[in-house]
Design a protein around this motif. Structure first.
Motif, PDB file in Angstrom:
ATOM      1  N   ALA A  50       0.838  -1.208   0.000  1.00 30.77           N
ATOM      2  CA  ALA A  50       0.000   0.000   0.000  1.00 30.77           C
ATOM      3  C   ALA A  50       0.865   1.248   0.000  1.00 30.77           C
ATOM      4  O   ALA A  50       0.581   2.222  -0.724  1.00 30.77           O
ATOM      5  N   ALA A  51       1.929   1.260   0.806  1.00 27.17           N
ATOM      6  CA  ALA A  51       2.810   2.430   0.865  1.00 27.17           C
ATOM      7  C   ALA A  51       3.536   2.631  -0.458  1.00 27.17           C
ATOM      8  O   ALA A  51       3.627   3.762  -0.962  1.00 27.17           O
ATOM      9  N   LEU A  52       4.057   1.551  -1.036  1.00 24.27           N
ATOM     10  CA  LEU A  52       4.763   1.665  -2.309  1.00 24.27           C
ATOM     11  C   LEU A  52       3.819   2.123  -3.416  1.00 24.27           C
ATOM     12  O   LEU A  52       4.189   2.954  -4.256  1.00 24.27           O
ATOM     13  N   ALA A  53       2.601   1.586  -3.422  1.00 27.39           N
ATOM     14  CA  ALA A  53       1.633   1.969  -4.453  1.00 27.39           C
ATOM     15  C   ALA A  53       1.287   3.448  -4.355  1.00 27.39           C
ATOM     16  O   ALA A  53       1.116   4.129  -5.378  1.00 27.39           O
ATOM     17  N   ALA A  54       1.191   3.962  -3.131  1.00 28.28           N
ATOM     18  CA  ALA A  54       0.861   5.375  -2.937  1.00 28.28           C
ATOM     19  C   ALA A  54       1.987   6.289  -3.407  1.00 28.28           C
ATOM     20  O   ALA A  54       1.732   7.417  -3.845  1.00 28.28           O
ATOM     21  N   MET A  55       3.221   5.814  -3.332  1.00 23.33           N
ATOM     22  CA  MET A  55       4.379   6.641  -3.702  1.00 23.33           C
ATOM     23  C   MET A  55       4.805   6.450  -5.147  1.00 23.33           C
ATOM     24  O   MET A  55       5.647   7.213  -5.643  1.00 23.33           O
ATOM     25  N   THR A  56       4.277   5.434  -5.823  1.00 23.26           N
ATOM     26  CA  THR A  56       4.797   5.021  -7.125  1.00 23.26           C
ATOM     27  C   THR A  56       3.715   5.119  -8.185  1.00 23.26           C
ATOM     28  O   THR A  56       2.767   4.324  -8.185  1.00 23.26           O
ATOM     29  N   PRO A  57       3.819   6.046  -9.123  1.00 22.76           N
ATOM     30  CA  PRO A  57       2.808   6.144 -10.169  1.00 22.76           C
ATOM     31  C   PRO A  57       2.917   5.078 -11.244  1.00 22.76           C
ATOM     32  O   PRO A  57       1.964   4.862 -12.004  1.00 22.76           O
ATOM     33  N   GLY A  58       4.068   4.398 -11.343  1.00 29.14           N
ATOM     34  CA  GLY A  58       4.243   3.373 -12.364  1.00 29.14           C
ATOM     35  C   GLY A  58       3.356   2.162 -12.136  1.00 29.14           C
ATOM     36  O   GLY A  58       2.764   1.976 -11.065  1.00 29.14           O
ATOM     37  N   ARG A  59       3.264   1.300 -13.143  1.00 34.66           N
ATOM     38  CA  ARG A  59       2.328   0.168 -13.127  1.00 34.66           C
ATOM     39  C   ARG A  59       2.798  -0.998 -12.263  1.00 34.66           C
ATOM     40  O   ARG A  59       1.983  -1.805 -11.829  1.00 34.66           O
ATOM     41  N   TYR A  60       4.106  -1.124 -12.016  1.00 37.10           N
ATOM     42  CA  TYR A  60       4.638  -2.364 -11.464  1.00 37.10           C
ATOM     43  C   TYR A  60       5.209  -2.183 -10.064  1.00 37.10           C
ATOM     44  O   TYR A  60       5.811  -1.154  -9.744  1.00 37.10           O
ATOM     45  N   ILE A  61       5.040  -3.235  -9.257  1.00 35.83           N
ATOM     46  CA  ILE A  61       5.714  -3.355  -7.967  1.00 35.83           C
ATOM     47  C   ILE A  61       6.347  -4.729  -7.905  1.00 35.83           C
ATOM     48  O   ILE A  61       5.682  -5.753  -8.158  1.00 35.83           O
ATOM     49  N   GLY A  62       7.635  -4.753  -7.567  1.00 37.64           N
ATOM     50  CA  GLY A  62       8.354  -6.009  -7.480  1.00 37.64           C
ATOM     51  C   GLY A  62       8.229  -6.620  -6.091  1.00 37.64           C
ATOM     52  O   GLY A  62       8.363  -5.930  -5.081  1.00 37.64           O
ATOM     53  N   ILE A  63       7.973  -7.934  -6.058  1.00 38.61           N
ATOM     54  CA  ILE A  63       7.787  -8.627  -4.780  1.00 38.61           C
ATOM     55  C   ILE A  63       8.820  -9.725  -4.559  1.00 38.61           C
ATOM     56  O   ILE A  63       8.671 -10.549  -3.658  1.00 38.61           O
ATOM     57  N   GLY A  64       9.884  -9.728  -5.369  1.00 38.22           N
ATOM     58  CA  GLY A  64      10.984 -10.647  -5.121  1.00 38.22           C
ATOM     59  C   GLY A  64      10.684 -12.064  -5.584  1.00 38.22           C
ATOM     60  O   GLY A  64      10.379 -12.317  -6.733  1.00 38.22           O
ATOM     61  N   GLY A  65      10.783 -13.014  -4.642  1.00 38.72           N
ATOM     62  CA  GLY A  65      10.475 -14.396  -4.968  1.00 38.72           C
ATOM     63  C   GLY A  65      11.659 -15.265  -5.315  1.00 38.72           C
ATOM     64  O   GLY A  65      11.480 -16.441  -5.637  1.00 38.72           O
ATOM     65  N   ASP A  66      12.876 -14.751  -5.233  1.00 33.69           N
ATOM     66  CA  ASP A  66      14.037 -15.563  -5.605  1.00 33.69           C
ATOM     67  C   ASP A  66      14.664 -16.220  -4.376  1.00 33.69           C
ATOM     68  O   ASP A  66      14.593 -15.703  -3.262  1.00 33.69           O
ATOM     69  N   GLU A  67      15.264 -17.368  -4.602  1.00 39.43           N
ATOM     70  CA  GLU A  67      16.127 -18.056  -3.637  1.00 39.43           C
ATOM     71  C   GLU A  67      15.485 -18.234  -2.261  1.00 39.43           C
ATOM     72  O   GLU A  67      16.146 -18.097  -1.227  1.00 39.43           O
ATOM     73  N   ALA A  68      14.211 -18.572  -2.255  1.00 37.98           N
ATOM     74  CA  ALA A  68      13.509 -18.865  -0.990  1.00 37.98           C
ATOM     75  C   ALA A  68      13.736 -20.338  -0.650  1.00 37.98           C
ATOM     76  O   ALA A  68      12.810 -21.163  -0.707  1.00 37.98           O
ATOM     77  N   GLN A  69      14.939 -20.661  -0.287  1.00 37.28           N
ATOM     78  CA  GLN A  69      15.369 -22.057  -0.218  1.00 37.28           C
ATOM     79  C   GLN A  69      14.919 -22.780   1.036  1.00 37.28           C
ATOM     80  O   GLN A  69      15.047 -24.005   1.122  1.00 37.28           O
ATOM     81  N   THR A  70      14.383 -22.065   2.009  1.00 35.90           N
ATOM     82  CA  THR A  70      13.948 -22.722   3.242  1.00 35.90           C
ATOM     83  C   THR A  70      12.451 -23.025   3.245  1.00 35.90           C
ATOM     84  O   THR A  70      11.929 -23.504   4.256  1.00 35.90           O
ATOM     85  N   LEU A  71      11.775 -22.762   2.132  1.00 36.26           N
ATOM     86  CA  LEU A  71      10.338 -23.029   2.036  1.00 36.26           C
ATOM     87  C   LEU A  71      10.071 -24.240   1.158  1.00 36.26           C
ATOM     88  O   LEU A  71      10.788 -24.481   0.173  1.00 36.26           O
ATOM     89  N   SER A  72       9.020 -24.965   1.492  1.00 39.42           N
ATOM     90  CA  SER A  72       8.583 -26.047   0.619  1.00 39.42           C
ATOM     91  C   SER A  72       7.995 -25.440  -0.658  1.00 39.42           C
ATOM     92  O   SER A  72       7.555 -24.278  -0.670  1.00 39.42           O
ATOM     93  N   ALA A  73       7.955 -26.234  -1.731  1.00 38.26           N
ATOM     94  CA  ALA A  73       7.407 -25.740  -2.996  1.00 38.26           C
ATOM     95  C   ALA A  73       5.962 -25.287  -2.856  1.00 38.26           C
ATOM     96  O   ALA A  73       5.599 -24.208  -3.359  1.00 38.26           O
ATOM     97  N   PRO A  74       5.081 -26.053  -2.184  1.00 41.56           N
ATOM     98  CA  PRO A  74       3.694 -25.572  -2.036  1.00 41.56           C
ATOM     99  C   PRO A  74       3.577 -24.282  -1.232  1.00 41.56           C
ATOM    100  O   PRO A  74       2.788 -23.384  -1.586  1.00 41.56           O
TER     101      PRO A  74
END
Length: 548
Positions: free
Chosen positions: A337-361
């Motif tokens: 919500a904070a990033l969306a309020a400050m960012t007029p562009g269309r995209y917000i990045g949420i990462g998702g890489d190298e989450a090696q301690t989580l199960s696939a599901p």
């Protein structure tokens, strides 16, 4: 118009760069491309036809980067730019703003400011014409120059601004000069051309980021992805979460003070970029790469996980937020919500890489729900290629970063499936596009886990065919990421960005069939005097015919 594939003459001993640079090339055909067709008759201008430097201002070679989609050198006299040359803006406020930018950009090299005048009807001088009916596309432009002036026409402010960048390269890097007589019709290959900057591993203050934005604009990039969080630090203020920019921002790789951007500073960066037709994409990295988050808010971890402490190393894959707790999604919602309020562009990045301690599901469920939260705030989610596992409703854009030879099992197929479900790809494979990778084994800075990345290797690939089985239109663009584990200063950034960044710019802009390494390397070398004039600390890497 003459397509760029016909700008090189082919003789018995190979291709000659007569038209484009006036310099000879070492090979008959490019690496990774077929031999180009012969040069169109009458398209070159002989050196003897040019006046001496004592008689007229210098005319630079046409070492343009990115290579325009279509260019014809029309012959005859060019247009000498002097202190009396007017810049005329036609078409409204956006054209006037670009005209003012042009005078500011040229002043350091010319030594004087060109006068900006009203539209009027005169065709002399430098005319910037904004015409919605120009037919140049969202970012394209036309540039015509001759003895009476230069006219840049575009349907949008972005196209006009890109035309100005080309004009800068048609003038010498220092002192007044003559714009050669040319006809250019240009537009980009991809609509998404991004530079990435990691401010989490090492924090870079606002002036350094602005300097990087200027460099991206110079080479016609139109996005900047700011990597605002990682294990080593959180770099953006979020209302109601003060500890993120307290302990969460208090360090960086190797120790040190760290830092963060206030709301006002971030908005200033966004506005600065927008004035240069660059859209900022903020990225916070979850559910992994989250040690800095957990130092600030330990309750976001799972019961039984080891206590966390500020981290100054460079390992990856060891941290996670707890994906089964509602408090985690409340946190994600508050941040987005904070990033969306400050960012007029269309995209917000949420990462998702190298989450090696989580199960696939667990991982897939988190990425799907985080993507939904981004959409609820009116934005589109961007994530790394592992997030293809989220299925339908996952990220709208996937950043393909895994080298083709280092992919986890099944990743290519998951990416293809995600594309068929509506996702699009930003191609940035580490073995071709990660500009933090060393040039060779003598490079002082950088890493080399993806292999050494020479200038030629970073240029010589095709985003559309890098992965197997991609449907047509799967690739929406490219990115040139700059990770900062080993980079501390703007000079460090310069040395790794240059000379490879312009090659990524050309990959994103120029039609694939018009790109040839043996021809590009001379145009790249022609950029060096501009970098010298700008005080950029580039690397004189092997494989480029530097002349000084």
């Amino acid at each position: 118009m003459v397509h760029r594939g016909v700008v090189r003459a082919v003789g018995a001993v190979g291709a000659v760069l007569a038209l484009l640079t006036g310099c000879s090339s070492g090979g008959a055909a490019s690496s990774g491309g077929a031999a180009p067709p012969p040069t169109a008759a009458g398209s070159t201008v002989s050196a003897s036809a040019a006046a001496s430097a004592e008689q007229t201002p210098a005319v630079p070679p046409l070492g343009l980067v990115p290579l325009p989609a279509q260019l014809r050198r029309t012959g005859g006299a060019g247009y000498p730019v002097t202190a009396a040359t007017p810049v005329r803006a036609r078409g409204g406020a956006a054209a006037t703003a670009v005209a003012m930018d042009l005078t500011a950009l040229l002043r350091p090299s010319l030594g004087f400011a060109l006068p900006v005048e009203g539209a009027g009807s005169a065709a002399t001088g430098i005319v910037l014409e904004l015409d919605p009916k120009a037919g140049t596309g969202p970012e394209g432009y036309r540039l015509e120059s001759g003895p009476t002036g230069v006219v840049i026409t575009a349907g949008t402010g972005a196209g006009l601004y890109h035309g100005v960048q080309t004009l800068r390269q048609l003038l010498p890097p220092k002192g007044p000069g003559t714009v050669p007589a040319v006809s250019i019709a240009d537009r980009p290959r991809y609509g998404y051309r991004s530079g990435g900057l990691d401010v989490a591993r090492h924090f870079f203050p606002v002036p350094v980021v602005k300097r990087y934005i200027d460099l991206l604009a110079q080479y016609k990039f139109n996005y900047l992805r700011l990597h605002l969080s990682d294990d080593q630090g959180w770099r953006i203020a979020v209302p109601g979460l003060p500890r993120l920019t307290g302990i969460g921002a208090s360090t960086q790789v190797g120790g040190g003070a760290g830092g963060y951007y206030t709301d006002a500073q971030y908005r200033d960066l966004v506005a600065y970029a927008a004035a240069r037709y660059i859209t900022v994409v903020p990225e916070v990295d979850l559910p992994g790469h989250s040690n800095a988050v957990l130092t600030a808010y330990p309750d976001l971890g799972c019961a039984g996980d080891a206590p966390v402490h500020p981290y100054t190393g460079t390992d990856v894959g060891f941290s996670r937020v707890c994906t089964t707790e509602e408090s985690t999604y409340t946190f994600v919602d508050q941040v987005v919500a904070a990033l969306a309020a400050m960012t007029p562009g269309r995209y917000i990045g949420i990462g998702g890489d190298e989450a090696q301690t989580l199960s696939a599901p667990a991982y897939a469920a988190f990425m799907a729900r985080a993507s939904a939260i981004v959409r609820e705030h009116g934005k589109l989610p961007l994530a790394w290629d592992e997030a293809a596992a989220a299925g339908k409703g996952g990220p709208a854009l996937l950043g393909v970063w895994h080298p083709a030879l280092q992919q986890p099992a099944g990743l290519n197929d998951r990416i293809v499936t995600a594309v068929k479900d509506g996702a699009r790809l930003v191609m940035e494979p580490a073995d071709q596009a990660y500009l933090d990778q060393k040039y060779d084994d003598s490079t002082r800075l950088g890493l080399h886990w993806a292999g050494y990345l020479s200038v030629e290797k970073s240029y010589s690939w095709d985003p559309d065919t890098y992965l197997d089985g991609l449907p047509a239109g799967a690739v929406t663009g490219i990115e040139a990421p700059m990770w900062s584990e080993t980079l501390h200063s703007e000079r460090d950034l310069d040395s790794m960005l240059l000379p490879r960044l312009p090659g990524l710019a050309e990959i994103g802009w120029t039609p694939q069939q018009e790109r040839y390494w043996d021809e590009y390397q001379q145009r790249l070398a022609d950029q060096a005097p501009y970098w010298d004039a700008q005080g950029l600390a580039y690397t004189k890497a092997d494989g480029v015919p530097w002349t000084q």
